[in-house]
Scaffold this active site. Sequence first.
Site, PDB file in Angstrom:
ATOM      1  N   ASP A   1       0.859  -1.178   0.000  1.00 22.93           N
ATOM      2  CA  ASP A   1       0.000   0.000   0.000  1.00 22.93           C
ATOM      3  C   ASP A   1       0.904   1.239   0.000  1.00 22.93           C
ATOM      4  OD1 ASP A   1      -2.419   1.447   0.266  1.00 22.93           O
ATOM      5  OD2 ASP A   1      -2.212   1.507   2.451  1.00 22.93           O
TER       6      ASP A   1
ATOM      7  N   GLU B   1      -2.330   6.045  -8.594  1.00 20.24           N
ATOM      8  CA  GLU B   1      -3.309   7.068  -8.161  1.00 20.24           C
ATOM      9  C   GLU B   1      -3.160   8.338  -8.989  1.00 20.24           C
ATOM     10  OE1 GLU B   1      -3.461   7.672  -3.863  1.00 20.24           O
ATOM     11  OE2 GLU B   1      -3.764   9.818  -4.158  1.00 20.24           O
TER      12      GLU B   1
ATOM     13  N   HIS C   1      -8.063   9.982   3.954  1.00 12.49           N
ATOM     14  CA  HIS C   1      -7.381   9.032   4.833  1.00 12.49           C
ATOM     15  C   HIS C   1      -7.633   9.452   6.280  1.00 12.49           C
ATOM     16  CE1 HIS C   1      -4.231   7.724   1.653  1.00 12.49           C
ATOM     17  NE2 HIS C   1      -5.009   6.699   1.902  1.00 12.49           N
ATOM     18  N   GLY C   2      -8.116   8.537   7.106  1.00  6.76           N
ATOM     19  CA  GLY C   2      -8.421   8.876   8.497  1.00  6.76           C
ATOM     20  C   GLY C   2      -9.899   9.196   8.632  1.00  6.76           C
TER      21      GLY C   2
ATOM     22  N   HIS D   1      -9.627   4.974  -1.654  1.00  5.69           N
ATOM     23  CA  HIS D   1      -8.942   4.851  -0.360  1.00  5.69           C
ATOM     24  C   HIS D   1      -9.769   5.594   0.689  1.00  5.69           C
ATOM     25  CE1 HIS D   1      -4.677   3.433  -1.452  1.00  5.69           C
ATOM     26  NE2 HIS D   1      -5.485   3.102  -2.435  1.00  5.69           N
TER      27      HIS D   1
ATOM     28  N   GLY E   1     -11.692   4.389   3.231  1.00  2.88           N
ATOM     29  CA  GLY E   1     -13.047   3.857   3.412  1.00  2.88           C
ATOM     30  C   GLY E   1     -13.637   4.150   4.789  1.00  2.88           C
TER      31      GLY E   1
ATOM     32  N   ASN F   1      -9.990   0.720   0.275  1.00  2.00           N
ATOM     33  CA  ASN F   1      -9.014   0.588   1.361  1.00  2.00           C
ATOM     34  C   ASN F   1      -9.615   0.995   2.705  1.00  2.00           C
ATOM     35  OD1 ASN F   1      -7.387   0.321  -0.951  1.00  2.00           O
ATOM     36  ND2 ASN F   1      -5.608   0.985   0.239  1.00  2.00           N
TER      37      ASN F   1
HETATM   38  P1  13P Z   1      -8.656   4.808   6.250  1.00  2.00           P
HETATM   39  O1  13P Z   1      -7.701   4.654   7.370  1.00  2.00           O
HETATM   40  O2  13P Z   1      -9.243   6.166   6.172  1.00  2.00           O
HETATM   41  O3  13P Z   1      -9.676   3.728   6.210  1.00  2.00           O
HETATM   42  O4  13P Z   1      -7.796   4.691   4.890  1.00  2.00           O
HETATM   43  C1  13P Z   1      -6.992   3.579   4.682  1.00  2.00           C
HETATM   44  C2  13P Z   1      -6.294   3.676   3.380  1.00  2.00           C
HETATM   45  O5  13P Z   1      -6.789   4.240   2.436  1.00  2.00           O
HETATM   46  C3  13P Z   1      -4.971   3.044   3.289  1.00  2.00           C
HETATM   47  O6  13P Z   1      -4.376   3.230   2.045  1.00  2.00           O
END
Ligand code: 13P
Length: 292
Positions: free
Chosen positions: A81, A133, A186-187, A215, A217, A237
């Site tokens: 990843d 990406e 992310h997060g 990504h 999710g 993700n």
């Molecule tokens: P989250 O931690 O927001 O679920 O994202 C994970 C991710 O996209 C890792 O590449």
Amino acid sequence: MLVNLTEMLQDAEKNNYAIASINTPNQISLRAVIAAAEEVNIPITINHAQNEDEHIPIEIAVPLMVDYAKKSTVPISVHVDHGLDMKHIMKAVRLGVTSIMYDCSNLPLEENIAEVKRLKELIDHLGISLEAEVGTMPNNMPDEVHGQERSDLSDLSVYYTNPKDAQIFCEQTGVDVLTISFGSVHGMYEGEPKLDIPLLEKIKEVTPNTALGMHGGSGVPYDQVQKAISSGIRKINYFTAIDTSPAPHLLKMIQEADGPLNFYKIADRAMEIIYEKTVEILRVCKNEAARS
Ligand code: 13P
């Protein structure tokens, strides 16, 4: 069983579901996530992100992941990843990963294309799947991740993928998965997340031969996740929602302990919670209502 991502994506496309792609930076997560995939009976990818090297070096993580994947009853791809440099990626190849995300999304489009094509030439004959990406995934994690500082989230549309760029990128690189930015972060989110489904549909229309990835999710309401799947997202993700799920339960367990508490009991409880959260997420990704 250990497979590459390309094989799984074909089935996901045919049956309108998404492959969950989950970071497993320790053996507790690894065992819980695989057990959940077996329970739901769905293929997954298990991920080692380059920035997770500081928690568990890739030399330890990937052989363990490959071993567990081989023994699993569901198809599993062992995935890099957010691979950020060739040295790390080549190490991962030697350790046996079956899919790679090469994240050059911070480069101008032409350079992103050139870098990803360079890697594709190196790994194509090995049967390793490739994800890249276009656009930017905003970062709302507490620390810098994937070479990226915390982002300003006041207007997510500044990070969105341009459909024309996505089309050019897919035509020129032939990647298996293109991750796009259309409202996820992310997060966790500040405020209610709102995926831009019309933008996703536009991108899908001009990239008919490429699986699209999302990504970040965690925190996206499940009805929006399923709309995204039905509009063409084939890989999602997840990390934060799964990895933060044990903490409140463990706190309660520690507070309620009436004597010395063994760590293996804490670890077992964490594994149970991660398993339950992952089962919940995998059922959403399986998109059963839309498939029947
Ligand atoms: P989250 O931690 O927001 O679920 O994202 C994970 C991710 O996209 C890792 O590449």
